[in-house]
Motif scaffolding. Structure first.
Motif, PDB file in Angstrom:
ATOM      1  N   UNK A 164       2.767 -27.307  -0.595  1.00 41.03           N
ATOM      2  CA  UNK A 164       2.601 -27.469   0.840  1.00 41.03           C
ATOM      3  C   UNK A 164       2.927 -26.233   1.641  1.00 41.03           C
ATOM      4  N   UNK A 165       2.855 -25.054   1.000  1.00 42.34           N
ATOM      5  CA  UNK A 165       3.177 -23.799   1.670  1.00 42.34           C
ATOM      6  C   UNK A 165       1.894 -23.063   2.058  1.00 42.34           C
ATOM      7  N   UNK A 166       1.957 -22.338   3.139  1.00 42.04           N
ATOM      8  CA  UNK A 166       0.871 -21.439   3.514  1.00 42.04           C
ATOM      9  C   UNK A 166       1.312 -20.019   3.190  1.00 42.04           C
ATOM     10  N   UNK A 167       0.686 -19.383   2.206  1.00 44.06           N
ATOM     11  CA  UNK A 167       1.119 -18.032   1.819  1.00 44.06           C
ATOM     12  C   UNK A 167       1.008 -17.051   2.978  1.00 44.06           C
ATOM     13  N   UNK A 168       1.996 -16.198   3.111  1.00 40.69           N
ATOM     14  CA  UNK A 168       1.939 -15.127   4.095  1.00 40.69           C
ATOM     15  C   UNK A 168       0.986 -14.036   3.600  1.00 40.69           C
ATOM     16  N   UNK A 169       0.585 -13.169   4.502  1.00 42.56           N
ATOM     17  CA  UNK A 169      -0.315 -12.079   4.117  1.00 42.56           C
ATOM     18  C   UNK A 169       0.287 -11.232   2.994  1.00 42.56           C
ATOM     19  N   UNK A 176       0.404  -9.242  -2.656  1.00 41.15           N
ATOM     20  CA  UNK A 176       1.123  -9.101  -3.922  1.00 41.15           C
ATOM     21  C   UNK A 176       0.361  -9.784  -5.048  1.00 41.15           C
ATOM     22  N   UNK A 177      -0.141 -10.999  -4.792  1.00 43.31           N
ATOM     23  CA  UNK A 177      -0.858 -11.724  -5.830  1.00 43.31           C
ATOM     24  C   UNK A 177      -2.162 -11.034  -6.216  1.00 43.31           C
ATOM     25  N   UNK A 178      -2.745 -10.285  -5.275  1.00 40.47           N
ATOM     26  CA  UNK A 178      -4.034  -9.647  -5.550  1.00 40.47           C
ATOM     27  C   UNK A 178      -3.941  -8.574  -6.619  1.00 40.47           C
ATOM     28  N   UNK A 222      23.452  -7.983   2.957  1.00 40.21           N
ATOM     29  CA  UNK A 222      22.435  -7.585   3.935  1.00 40.21           C
ATOM     30  C   UNK A 222      21.044  -7.771   3.316  1.00 40.21           C
ATOM     31  N   UNK A 223      20.541  -8.996   3.296  1.00 44.33           N
ATOM     32  CA  UNK A 223      19.314  -9.287   2.556  1.00 44.33           C
ATOM     33  C   UNK A 223      18.034  -8.741   3.179  1.00 44.33           C
ATOM     34  N   UNK A 224      18.033  -8.420   4.439  1.00 41.42           N
ATOM     35  CA  UNK A 224      16.803  -7.966   5.087  1.00 41.42           C
ATOM     36  C   UNK A 224      15.964  -9.148   5.548  1.00 41.42           C
ATOM     37  N   UNK A 225      15.160  -8.909   6.558  1.00 40.81           N
ATOM     38  CA  UNK A 225      14.394 -10.008   7.153  1.00 40.81           C
ATOM     39  C   UNK A 225      12.899  -9.722   7.287  1.00 40.81           C
ATOM     40  N   UNK A 226      12.455  -8.530   6.924  1.00 41.36           N
ATOM     41  CA  UNK A 226      11.027  -8.226   7.050  1.00 41.36           C
ATOM     42  C   UNK A 226      10.233  -8.987   5.995  1.00 41.36           C
ATOM     43  N   UNK A 227       8.913  -9.079   6.208  1.00 39.56           N
ATOM     44  CA  UNK A 227       8.068  -9.791   5.246  1.00 39.56           C
ATOM     45  C   UNK A 227       8.165  -9.165   3.861  1.00 39.56           C
ATOM     46  N   UNK A 228       8.202  -7.842   3.804  1.00 43.55           N
ATOM     47  CA  UNK A 228       8.309  -7.176   2.517  1.00 43.55           C
ATOM     48  C   UNK A 228       9.614  -7.459   1.816  1.00 43.55           C
ATOM     49  N   UNK A 229      10.692  -7.544   2.582  1.00 42.91           N
ATOM     50  CA  UNK A 229      12.015  -7.772   1.992  1.00 42.91           C
ATOM     51  C   UNK A 229      12.221  -9.216   1.552  1.00 42.91           C
ATOM     52  N   UNK A 230      11.550 -10.149   2.191  1.00 44.66           N
ATOM     53  CA  UNK A 230      11.736 -11.560   1.843  1.00 44.66           C
ATOM     54  C   UNK A 230      10.702 -12.070   0.837  1.00 44.66           C
ATOM     55  N   UNK A 231       9.691 -11.252   0.524  1.00 43.86           N
ATOM     56  CA  UNK A 231       8.590 -11.731  -0.314  1.00 43.86           C
ATOM     57  C   UNK A 231       9.047 -12.110  -1.713  1.00 43.86           C
ATOM     58  N   UNK A 232       9.772 -11.231  -2.378  1.00 50.29           N
ATOM     59  CA  UNK A 232      10.111 -11.519  -3.771  1.00 50.29           C
ATOM     60  C   UNK A 232      11.094 -12.680  -3.927  1.00 50.29           C
ATOM     61  N   UNK A 233      12.120 -12.805  -3.091  1.00 51.41           N
ATOM     62  CA  UNK A 233      12.926 -14.025  -3.169  1.00 51.41           C
ATOM     63  C   UNK A 233      12.091 -15.294  -2.983  1.00 51.41           C
ATOM     64  N   UNK A 234      11.153 -15.269  -2.054  1.00 58.45           N
ATOM     65  CA  UNK A 234      10.312 -16.444  -1.809  1.00 58.45           C
ATOM     66  C   UNK A 234       9.415 -16.731  -3.022  1.00 58.45           C
ATOM     67  N   UNK A 235       8.779 -15.703  -3.551  1.00 56.06           N
ATOM     68  CA  UNK A 235       7.852 -15.911  -4.663  1.00 56.06           C
ATOM     69  C   UNK A 235       8.574 -16.292  -5.942  1.00 56.06           C
ATOM     70  N   UNK A 236       9.771 -15.779  -6.139  1.00 51.43           N
ATOM     71  CA  UNK A 236      10.542 -16.214  -7.305  1.00 51.43           C
ATOM     72  C   UNK A 236      11.094 -17.622  -7.099  1.00 51.43           C
ATOM     73  N   UNK A 237      11.236 -18.051  -5.845  1.00 51.28           N
ATOM     74  CA  UNK A 237      11.552 -19.451  -5.593  1.00 51.28           C
ATOM     75  C   UNK A 237      10.410 -20.352  -6.050  1.00 51.28           C
ATOM     76  N   UNK A 238       9.179 -19.913  -5.808  1.00 49.25           N
ATOM     77  CA  UNK A 238       8.001 -20.660  -6.270  1.00 49.25           C
ATOM     78  C   UNK A 238       8.001 -20.732  -7.794  1.00 49.25           C
ATOM     79  N   UNK A 239       8.256 -19.610  -8.442  1.00 46.14           N
ATOM     80  CA  UNK A 239       8.277 -19.583  -9.906  1.00 46.14           C
ATOM     81  C   UNK A 239       9.362 -20.498 -10.463  1.00 46.14           C
ATOM     82  N   UNK A 240      10.543 -20.444  -9.873  1.00 47.94           N
ATOM     83  CA  UNK A 240      11.642 -21.285 -10.338  1.00 47.94           C
ATOM     84  C   UNK A 240      11.285 -22.758 -10.220  1.00 47.94           C
ATOM     85  N   UNK A 241      10.681 -23.124  -9.105  1.00 47.38           N
ATOM     86  CA  UNK A 241      10.278 -24.519  -8.898  1.00 47.38           C
ATOM     87  C   UNK A 241       9.265 -24.964  -9.962  1.00 47.38           C
TER      88      UNK A 241
END
Length: 302
Positions: free
Chosen positions: A279-284, A289-291, A67-86
Motif C-alpha cells: 500500500x505504499x507509493x514509491x517516491x521518485x 534506485x530500482x531502475x 543524526x539520521x538525515x531527512x532528505x529523500x536520498x538519506x531516507x531511501x535506503x532505510x525505507x527500502x530495507x524496511x520493505x525487504x525486511x517485511x
C-alpha cells in the motif's frame, strides 16, 4: 574497535567478523533497519538493530543513528530495507501458517527474526554464519536480556565449505519440510558457489519446503555499483567498505535454477512491486534506485 579496510579484495578463504569485510555489510543493514524502526509508520520494527550498532561502537553508524538525515536520498535506503525486511518476515509467517516448523536463515548476520517474530510453537530456527558473527549477535542480545521466541540453534559454518554436515549435526531433519531464507547473500558468492548452495539446499528439502531469495540490488553489476557508491549518500559509508570489491559479477539466476530443478517458482517481484503490495507509493528516489539496482525477490516451493 578498528574499522574494516576499505577496498579489501575477496579471496576463496577470506574470513570476517561483524566490523570487517562482508560482516560489516550486515552491521550497515542493521543500521538501516534501526533507522527504519524509528521512522514514522515503519513497515517493520526491528527494535534490536540499534543495540548491534551501539555494541559495535562504529563511529559512522552510531553517528548516523544520532543524526539520521531527512532528505529523500538519506531516507531511501532505510525505507527500502524496511520493505525487504517485511518481505522475509512475511515469508516465514506464511511458512509457519502452512505448518512448517523448521526455519533456516542462511548467512544470518544480524538477522533478529528468531527473537522478534511470533513463531508457532515447536519451531526451530537454524542460523548459519561464521562463528564470530553469531557470537557477536548472541552476546549483544543476551546483554539486553532478550530471549528467542523460538528454539534458536546456531550453526557456525562457512557456506563455501561443508555446511550441510554442520546443519545436520545441529539437529536439522531433512525428512521434515523447512523454510529457507537467502537474504542479501547471493552477490557475495561466486556463480559456482551459488549453484552449489542451491544444490545442497534442494538435497536437504523435503516436499512442502519453501525458499526465498533476493535483496535490494541483488542483480546490480560492478559498474553500476561503483557509480552508486560514488554518487549516493551513505552507500560508500564514508570510506568504511567498498561493496564492489566484496561482490561478484558471475551470478546464477535463482528463479531459472529453481524452476529447472523441480521447484514451483512464484512470479519474481521487484522492490517497487513489494511497495505497491504494502500500500505504499514509491517516491521518485525509490524508482530511480530500482531502475539500476535491478532488485529481485524470489519465492519457491517444493
Amino acid at each position: 574497535m578498528t574499522t574494516p579496510e576499505y577496498g579489501s579484495l575477496r579471496s576463496d578463504d577470506d574470513q570476517w567478523d561483524i566490523i570487517s569485510g562482508v560482516g560489516y555489510t550486515a552491521l550497515l543493514v542493521a543500521g538501516w533497519r534501526a533507522l527504519h524502526a524509528a521512522s514514522p509508520e515503519p513497515l517493520v520494527r526491528d527494535e534490536y538493530a540499534k543495540h548491534f550498532i551501539s555494541a559495535s561502537a562504529d563511529p559512522y553508524l552510531t553517528g548516523l543513528l544520532v543524526n539520521p538525515g531527512t532528505s529523500e536520498g538519506e531516507t531511501a535506503f532505510p525505507r527500502l530495507y524496511g520493505v525487504q525486511t517485511r518481505y522475509f518476515d512475511d515469508f516465514f509467517g506464511s511458512a509457519g501458517d502452512a505448518g512448517i516448523r523448521q526455519a533456516v536463515i542462511v548467512a544470518a548476520g544480524l538477522d533478529s527474526r528468531a527473537y522478534r517474530l511470533d513463531w508457532p510453537a515447536e519451531t526451530t530456527v537454524f542460523e548459519i554464519d561464521l562463528p564470530k558473527v553469531l557470537e557477536f549477535k548472541a552476546r549483544v542480545l543476551a546483554e539486553q536480556g532478550v530471549q528467542p521466541t523460538a528454539r534458536r540453534v546456531e550453526v557456525a559454518a562457512d557456506l563455501r565449505a561443508d555446511w550441510p554436515a554442520a546443519l545436520l549435526a545441529a539437529g536439522f531433519d531433512p525428512q521434515r519440510s523447512s523454510a529457507w531464507s537467502l537474504e542479501g547473500l547471493l552477490p557475495y558468492l561466486t556463480g559456482e558457489t551459488q549453484e552449489a548452495l542451491f544444490t545442497r539446499i534442494s538435497e536437504l528439502c523435503a516436499p512442502g519446503s519453501r525458499v526465498a531469495a533476493g535483496a535490494l540490488g541483488s542483480r546490480l553489476d560492478h559498474a553500476q555499483l561503483e557509480a552508486l557508491e560514488s554518487t549516493h549518500p551513505g552507500v560508500n559509508m564514508s570510506g568504511h567498505v567498498n561493496f564492489s570489491t566484496l561482490t561478484y559479477d558471475d551470478t546464477t539466476d535463482p528463479a531459472t535454477w529453481l524452476a529447472a530443478h523441480g521447484w514451483t517458482v512464484e512470479p519474481v517481484r521487484s522492490t517497487l512491486d513489494l511497495q505497491a503490495g504494502y500500500g505504499m507509493t514509491p517516491l521518485d528516489v525509490d524508482i530511480r534506485i530500482d531502475s539500476f539496482m535491478h532488485s529481485e525477490y524470489i519465492a519457491a516451493a517444493r
